[in-house]
Design an enzyme around this catalytic site. Structure first.
Site, mmCIF file in Angstrom:
data_model
loop_
_atom_site.group_PDB
_atom_site.id
_atom_site.type_symbol
_atom_site.label_atom_id
_atom_site.label_comp_id
_atom_site.label_asym_id
_atom_site.label_seq_id
_atom_site.Cartn_x
_atom_site.Cartn_y
_atom_site.Cartn_z
ATOM 1 N N ASP A 81 0.706 -1.568 0.062
ATOM 2 C CA ASP A 81 0.599 0.025 0.073
ATOM 3 C C ASP A 81 1.074 1.240 0.282
ATOM 4 O O ASP A 81 0.319 2.101 0.500
ATOM 5 C CB ASP A 81 -1.227 0.107 1.456
ATOM 6 C CG ASP A 81 -1.561 -1.518 1.847
ATOM 7 O OD1 ASP A 81 -2.075 -1.336 0.468
ATOM 8 O OD2 ASP A 81 -1.865 -1.882 2.581
ATOM 9 N N HIS B 101 -4.147 -2.578 -6.360
ATOM 10 C CA HIS B 101 -3.920 -0.696 -6.159
ATOM 11 C C HIS B 101 -4.955 -0.640 -6.603
ATOM 12 O O HIS B 101 -6.052 -0.820 -6.938
ATOM 13 C CB HIS B 101 -3.184 -1.013 -6.968
ATOM 14 C CG HIS B 101 -1.584 -2.090 -7.290
ATOM 15 N ND1 HIS B 101 -1.363 -1.746 -6.184
ATOM 16 C CD2 HIS B 101 -1.235 -2.910 -8.193
ATOM 17 C CE1 HIS B 101 -0.237 -2.615 -6.746
ATOM 18 N NE2 HIS B 101 0.034 -3.365 -8.200
#
Ligand code: GDP
Length: 426
Positions: free
Chosen positions: A12, A40
């Site tokens: 992340d 994503h």
């Protein structure tokens, strides 16, 4: 030339945004590991997308996007994502799937769930996408490769029966769950065959030709160094290597072709699931404020919606994370989010039983490590929209330069917003 875009931390970090930005000048973008267990988040002119299977280059019509052999291929999820893009007006992407990629089967997902149930409170906090059972089967040589879909029914049935025999022992005696049936697995595989057939490709040959033709290739990693099964916080790791070096294996290209490793490093820390996290913010109000302001719309899992655990920037973890990736360039992301703080705490070292170190240790030592915190002055303004490094506030530049000096790798890109254009090259 091949460039890898990988994460230094727990995932992340904003790899999707950096890949999407770099994809403008790329011909081919490849996912080389992981599965649909992480995502994503990308924001562009078509909207906001959470991609779980597709590479982040799918929004350009000049790129070819490849699912490499190292990926845990979930065919229904991949095909669902392709349909979703087309529905939202994105031009239909050019996608290839390696004939050597293996498929996540419905029973991998079930085994993941059953195992988490069995472990109860001691579970790994898996996303239950079947990734660990998938890779376990791949390496015990009972996985199904895409190429096998095109083998004879007889050969496939032989293998399916062997799988059923092994799995059903566990289902009956360990998990007490319904057993697998060979004909149902065959039907599942045939359904996958119909869905995936248009995309199947001999990817390593395709890449060989592409490299000879001087194409620009991006390798897109999932998660980050600290989730690597060998070099991360074992056992709270993922099941495939998250390192750039594995890009060569998981895509099928020569390691020496990877000339550039762009390691994405986030300006603060976040992590999902259980596991060691030395720089974690323990004051829930302070953590929650950063979580709400973080990323683009808050730090919540792209796949699960789970709130992420929040922490300050961690120098030992990021320095180590960059070193294991073989970093040539650091992309320093979500820096804009820190603009609200008067002072920015940074974890500059670990205190392990009174010994101060900036080296990232193995898990047993991490469990007892305490953060050594230093505070840097904040810049107290919004830096989104700034295009030149010199135009950033002085304290912001000092924060970047402090981190760069401590981690020892050059920060050549600074990301100051979620959009493609929110990037400052140094
Ligand atoms: P990935 O898995 O490494 O691609 O990361 P995620 O997609 O989970 O998390 C990145 C989040 O931060 C996404 O919501 C992005 O839109 C957002 N993001 C990426 N870079 C920046 C940035 O520089 N500033 C802000 N505010 N958000 C960013």
């Amino acid at each position: 030339m091949v460039t890898a875009v990988v994460g230094a931390n727990w995932g992340d970090e904003g790899k999707g945004k950096i890949t999407d930005t770099l994809a403008e000048k790329a011909d081919i973008i490849i996912r080389f590991q992981g599965g649909a267990n992480a995502g994503h988040t990308i924001k562009n002119k078509y909207g906001k997308f959470a991609l779980h299977s597709l590479p982040s280059g799918v929004f350009y019509d000049h790129t070819t996007c490849i699912i490499g052999n190292g990926v845990a291929l979930n065919i229904p999820i991949l095909c669902g994502e392709i349909d979703d893009l087309v529905e939202k007006g994105v031009p239909k992407p050019h996608i290839l799937v390696s004939e050597r990629a293996q498929m996540v089967m419905s029973y991998h997902i079930l085994f993941d769930q059953y195992e988490e149930e069995r472990l109860g409170g001691k579970s790994f906090g898996s996303t239950k996408s079947g990734i660990a059972p998938f890779y376990a089967d791949k390496f015990s040589k009972i996985g199904f490769q895409v190429s096998e879909l095109f083998d004879s029914k007889e050969n496939l049935m032989d293998k399916i029966e062997n799988v059923c025999e092994k799995k059903n022992v566990l289902l009956e005696h360990l998990y007490h769950k319904p057993l697998l049936k060979a004909d149902e697995l065959y039907d599942e595989l045939m359904k996958y065959k119909a869905m995936i057939e248009p995309y199947v490709c001999d990817v390593s040959s395709y890449l060989d030709e592409a490299l000879k033709a001087g194409k620009n290739i991006l390798l897109e990693g999932q998660l980050g160094t600290l989730k690597d099964p060998d070099h991360g916080i074992y056992p709270m790791v993922t099941s495939s290597s998250t390192l750039a070096g594995y890009g060569a294996v998981g895509a099928g290209l020569p390691p020496y072709e990877i000339k550039k490793v762009v390691t994405v490093v986030k300006a603060y820390s976040s992590a999902v699931g259980a596991g060691e996290f030395v720089s974690e913010i323990l004051d829930e109000d302070v953590a929650d404020e950063l979580r709400r302001r973080g990323g683009d719309g808050g730090e919540y899992g792209a796949t699960t919606g789970r709130p992420r655990r929040m922490g300050w920037f961690d120098i030992p973890a990021s320095k180590y994370g960059c070193r294991l990736q073989g970093t040539t360039d650091v992309a320093f992301t979500v820096l804009d989010v820190l603009g609200y703080l008067d002072e920015i705490p940074v974890c500059v070292a670990y205190d392990i039983n009174g010994e101060i170190t900036t080296e990232f240790p193995t898990t047993a030592k991490l469990k007892i490590a305490k953060p050594v915190i230093e505070k840097l002055p904040g810049w107290k303004c919004d830096i989104q929209g700034i295009k030149k490094y010199e135009d950033l506030p002085e304290n912001c530049r000092k924060y970047i330069e402090f981190v760069e000096e401590k981690i020892g790798y050059p920060i050549t890109m600074v990301s100051n917003g979620p959009g493609r254009e929110d990037i400052i090259y140094r």
